[in-house]
Write a protein that holds these residues in place. Structure first.
Motif, short mmCIF file in Angstrom:
data_model
loop_
_atom_site.label_atom_id
_atom_site.label_comp_id
_atom_site.label_asym_id
_atom_site.label_seq_id
_atom_site.Cartn_x
_atom_site.Cartn_y
_atom_site.Cartn_z
N LYS A 166 5.68 -40.59 15.53
CA LYS A 166 5.61 -39.37 16.31
C LYS A 166 6.98 -38.47 16.53
O LYS A 166 7.91 -39.44 16.60
N ARG A 187 15.87 -40.48 9.98
CA ARG A 187 16.59 -39.28 9.96
C ARG A 187 17.87 -39.40 9.86
O ARG A 187 18.59 -39.76 10.60
N SER A 188 18.43 -38.64 8.71
CA SER A 188 19.84 -38.37 8.31
C SER A 188 20.28 -39.84 8.10
O SER A 188 21.76 -40.07 8.19
N GLU A 239 6.30 -46.26 14.55
CA GLU A 239 6.11 -44.79 15.14
C GLU A 239 6.40 -43.84 14.27
O GLU A 239 7.40 -43.70 13.64
N ILE A 243 12.53 -50.55 9.72
CA ILE A 243 12.63 -49.30 10.61
C ILE A 243 11.45 -49.33 11.29
O ILE A 243 10.39 -49.09 10.71
N ASP A 244 11.35 -49.31 12.72
CA ASP A 244 10.01 -49.25 13.35
C ASP A 244 9.74 -47.67 14.04
O ASP A 244 8.91 -47.60 14.61
N SER A 245 10.45 -47.08 13.55
CA SER A 245 10.38 -45.45 14.34
C SER A 245 11.04 -44.50 13.41
O SER A 245 12.11 -44.64 12.93
N ASP A 248 13.90 -33.23 10.31
CA ASP A 248 12.98 -33.75 11.08
C ASP A 248 11.50 -33.83 10.66
O ASP A 248 11.10 -34.82 10.94
N GLU A 276 12.30 -41.76 13.80
CA GLU A 276 13.84 -41.12 14.25
C GLU A 276 15.14 -42.03 13.70
O GLU A 276 16.09 -41.41 13.41
N SER A 277 14.90 -43.20 13.41
CA SER A 277 15.94 -44.00 13.08
C SER A 277 16.19 -43.75 11.47
O SER A 277 16.86 -44.45 10.72
#
Lengths: 506, 397
Positions: free
Chosen positions: A136, A480-481, A134, A473-475, A404, A477-478
């Motif tokens: 998004k 970031r940073s 993902e 990692i599948d998104s 982000d 968000e994970s």
């Protein structure tokens, strides 16, 4: 100017006399006036050439090629050709030298010194062609925590108690940087906005207002409120997914916009709400923002004016003290924060500022992300980072350092046809991108340009997924940073410390 | 067993992330019946392929009914100095109700075994300070700043027993079979990059919450930095520490029901969210947006035990199910079992031929199984009625 002081051209225009059909297409295509026809043959004035390649591509006989000037200056390691050119130009015209695009000094890119991690044995990598990955993200301010009214253990039986701030979704963590109508052409804007809509990403309007034709793209546009307040009225504020107060730009920290009067035709004048032909020079500071509390007031005013329906953010150039400034901005109520690094682009900026002011975006992201975390503000704000995100590798690394969203502009222009001749400030762009002259603008086919931008970002996003998959990692968000997934391999370990990244091998 | 590295890793291995593969097992009796450690030991020790003798541990809930109102600290000390330093330190913040060794059995002569100690503690209630928050501070302070001391657990009426050895050795050492608990968690490990240390084994505990975990989260950096902004100090460099703190943040500090917390840890895919009704979409999207850094990525399966406010056992695997988790429910529906492998259940049935499991199932990836004391199975991890299936029972000779 005396002939003795003429600056030697960088380029040499070569015409193959045997192949040349004397069709004079080069005369009409060259907007820099290089070519002329003397009744017998095509004459090329190499000193006017900017190597934009228009003639090369358009010549039906492929009889033209541009080479580097063979003229050899006495070598000097310190007084390079570029330095000597600067001195010649200034002693000729006595003014501040203008430049376009981003910093062209060969300063080492920190992004290129970072290496990515991948999974082996102890955790499996993920194949993005077979499994969901993902990309998004939600754009806007997040609350520090959520509170629920819980009726049972099932999430269908809970309701939110926390007041939610306006957020919108974008399908890729990518933003097209702010390029105003004025700095680029109507057709270029149209192509960018259409691509942004189709990809469901966002594009910046720049500080030059928003032409009413573009209101339909509002859900994918962040409009900019700069010190000149060009084109700002209630329609402008209401036709945007987000509003950005532009304090600074990576290419010219501490400076306002520079749009020469030659570029201000009726279309630009109407959109910016200024007289035709007048220079559109936005003031260096906002004259209603001399301190942080003034900024907080403007943020509040913009939120009030738009009934708290869209996120309001602030853009700053990456400068030495970005971190504490960023904290102040977030505390001042900004829902998103845009950081623009010292390599960021411009349509026109004084060369001295473009080439020497600001700091690299990599360091700015790291410093700002870390400082916001120390103050427990990082999760609340959307952090956008730009200033030479050149390709997907830079995008991935910017996010892993703490952004982000990655913002870029020049890759979009290159996708549309820009050859990076760096003459945007002259308004003569032969590719119809950074110009307002109608006969040039018409050269940019909106549909083709749109398709090429879509292709570019589609491939970036696929490459992002490939990297995420390799990291297990599948998104996004994970990522970031997640600086643990980066290693530094450059020459200066101090940089690794500031980035919070280990050295390769550690 | 390894009779060294009790309260910290050797210097050379510190500040490195610890990776491991693991076996996990757990059970809860819904009616609160306390049973001996035998069952969970049998469940865990059969998973021998999942360990290499470098660490195991047990968490037991309901073992100290006579001291149920006090915080039970389980300590590991390297020496007497560390012990007296910690006991002295504790006196500053409340009263020590009872201070005694945790009974152990040493199968043979050991030169320098760890001091295993427990203290039942009543903190002085200060105005404006949460009791639990005070205990968290004490635990963090001891683990970080008092040398040669490590807090294994700090909840009420529960305790963690762990060390560096095979799962059966740790069980024997701490005499796990002699404790009676209504909820058991057990863990064995296969570390890949350190020799292991006693405190670094699982379960990982903070207050009443214990976590056992198998996997290697790929979002470690994101999660750690998120937690640090809330004041957590991730000093152990393990994934499990991060998971335990995330659960503490979500469930205790942000007061999430455990079922909502699991959505933050392993949220549904956006494609799945789009299929839900509008209200659910808003809830889940806001959780995803606000807690984007709490999301766990990469392979994991975890079992979490928490006795506050209602004792609950939760099992969860990652969104791609890259680590196994299997769940069973007893015929009388009173006991819920969770394990890395079905072998655990077969082992139980082999030992006790009166035991029959009503159902055994593999929960859906990223979907939590939740069992609560007095309430039963609240979420089965599949979210629709289970289809009856029989387990291939081994004939007992």
């Amino acid at each position: 100017m005396a002939i003795a002081h003429e600056i030697i051209s960088h380029y040499k225009v070569n015409i193959d006399r045997e192949d040349c059909q004397k069709c004079k297409r080069c005369l009409t295509n060259c907007s820099f006036g290089v070519f002329s026809f003397n009744g017998e043959r095509i004459i090329a004035q190499s000193n006017k050439c900017v190597a934009c390649q228009r003639c090369v591509v358009m010549c039906p006989a492929k009889a033209i090629h541009i080479s580097q000037s063979e003229s050899f200056l006495p070598p000097h390691g310190n007084y390079t050709r570029k330095i000597r050119n600067i001195i010649w130009a200034q002693s000729g015209n006595g003014g501040v030298l203008l430049s376009a695009t981003g910093n062209d000094r060969p300063i080492r890119s920190i992004f290129d010194d970072l290496l990515l991690d991948a999974c082996q044995v102890t955790n499996p990598s993920i194949d993005p062609l077979r499994e969901t990955i993902e990309t998004k993200i939600f754009f806007g301010r997040k609350p520090k925590k959520l509170e629920f009214i819980v009726e049972s253990d099932d999430f269908t039986d809970v309701s939110l108690k926390t007041q939610i701030f306006p957020n919108f979704e974008i399908d890729m963590p990518i933003m097209v940087g702010h390029m105003s109508l004025g700095s680029i052409s109507y057709n270029a804007c149209q192509a960018i906005y259409r691509a942004a809509r189709e990809l469901n990403i966002i594009a910046g309007s720049g500080e030059g207002g928003l032409h009413p034709d573009f209101y339909e793209f509002a859900p994918n546009i962040i409009t900019e409120i700069a010190s000149g307040r060009f084109g700002v009225d209630i329609n402008y504020l209401n036709n945007a997914a987000g509003l950005e107060i532009k304090i600074g730009q990576g290419a010219k920290p501490g400076h306002g916009g520079h749009l020469p009067g030659e570029k201000v035709n009726s279309l630009i004048a109407q959109t910016r709400m200024i007289p035709e032909g007048s220079d559109a020079l936005s003031p260096y500071p906002h004259h209603d923002i001399y301190s942080i509390e003034d900024l907080a007031q403007l943020i509040a005013a913009l939120k009030e004016a738009t009934r708290y329906k869209v996120p309001v953010g602030v853009k700053i150039a990456a400068v030495h003290n970005s971190a504490p400034i960023a904290v102040g901005i977030v505390r001042g109520g900004a829902d998103f924060l845009t950081l623009d690094g010292f390599r960021g682009g411009t349509g026109a900026a004084p060369r001295i500022i473009r080439d020497h002011a600001g700091i690299p975006i990599e360091l700015a992201i790291a410093a700002v992300d870390e400082r916001l975390r120390q103050e427990n503000l990082r999760e609340e704000v959307t952090l956008i980072a730009g200033g030479s995100i050149r390709y997907s590798a830079d995008l991935v690394k910017a996010i892993a350092l703490g952004a982000d969203v990655a913002m870029c502009s020049l890759p979009v222009l290159i996708a549309m046809g820009c050859r990076v001749c760096q003459q945007c400030f002259r308004g003569l762009c032969s590719w119809g991108i950074a110009t307002q002259q109608e006969y040039l603008v018409k050269r940019l086919d909106i549909d083709i340009a749109k398709k090429r931008i879509i292709n570019l970002f589609h491939s970036w996003n696929e490459e992002l997924k490939e990297v995420l998959g390799a990291m297990g990692i599948d998104s996004v968000e994970s990522l970031r940073s997640n600086r643990d997934r980066l290693r530094y391999i450059g020459p200066n370990p101090r940089i690794a410390d500031i980035l919070g990244v280990k050295h390769a091998g550690e | 067993m390894r009779w060294e590295n009790y309260t910290s890793l050797p210097e050379t291995f510190r500040n490195q992330r610890v990776f491991d593969g693991c076996g996990i097992s757990g059970l809860i009796n819904i009616d609160g019946t306390r049973i001996s450690g035998d069952t969970v030991i049998d469940m865990l020790c059969i998973l021998k392929e999942r360990e290499n003798g470098l660490g195991a541990g047990y968490a037991a809930y309901g073992i100290y009914p006579e001291y149920k109102d006090y915080f039970a600290f389980h300590f590991l000390f390297d020496n007497e100095t560390a012990k007296s330093k910690v006991l002295e330190y504790l006196e500053n913040f409340g009263s020590v109700i009872q201070s005694e060794p945790i009974p152990t059995s040493l199968s043979h002569e050991i030169d320098n075994p760890p001091i295993t100690w427990r203290v039942f503690f009543n903190p002085i209630s200060e105005r404006n300070q949460d009791e639990a928050e005070k205990i968290v501070q004490i635990v963090m302070e001891i683990n970080e700043n008092i040398d040669n001391a490590y807090v294994m657990s700090s909840g009420k009426n529960m305790g963690v027993f762990k060390g560096n050895g095979w799962s059966h050795e740790i069980a024997d050492f701490y005499k796990i079979r002699e404790y009676k608990a209504y909820m058991w968690l057990a863990h064995s490990r296969f570390p890949t990059n350190t020799p292991g240390w006693w405190g670094g084994a699982h379960p990982f505990n903070l207050l009443n919450c214990s976590v056992i975990h198998n996997g290697e989260i790929t979002s470690y950096g994101t999660n750690r930095r998120y937690l640090e902004s809330f004041g957590y100090k991730c000093t152990l460099f393990t994934d499990t520490e991060v998971i335990a703190y995330l659960i503490d943040l979500l469930c205790r500090r942000h007061k999430f029901p455990i079922s909502i917390a699991t959505i933050a840890l392993a949220p549904p895919l956006f494609d799945e969210i789009e299929k839900l009704d509008r209200k659910s979409q808003i809830i889940i999207k806001n959780i995803r947006a606000t807690y984007r850094s709490a999301m766990l990525n990469g392979p994991f399966s975890i079992v979490v035990g928490n006795s506050d406010p209602i004792p609950t056992m939760m099992g969860l695997s990652d969104r791609k199910k890259l680590r196994p988790l299997v769940v069973g429910i007893s015929e009388d529906e009173n006991t819920i079992y969770m394990s890395s492998e079905e072998a655990s259940f077969n082992r139980l049935m082999l030992i006790n031929n009166r035991l029959d499991l009503k159902e055994v199932w593999h929960p859906k990836s990223g979907t939590a199984v939740i069992a609560k004391l007095g309430k039963g199975l609240i979420k089965n991890g599949i979210e629709n009625p289970l289809k009856k299936r029989t387990i291939a029972l081994l004939e007992v000779a």
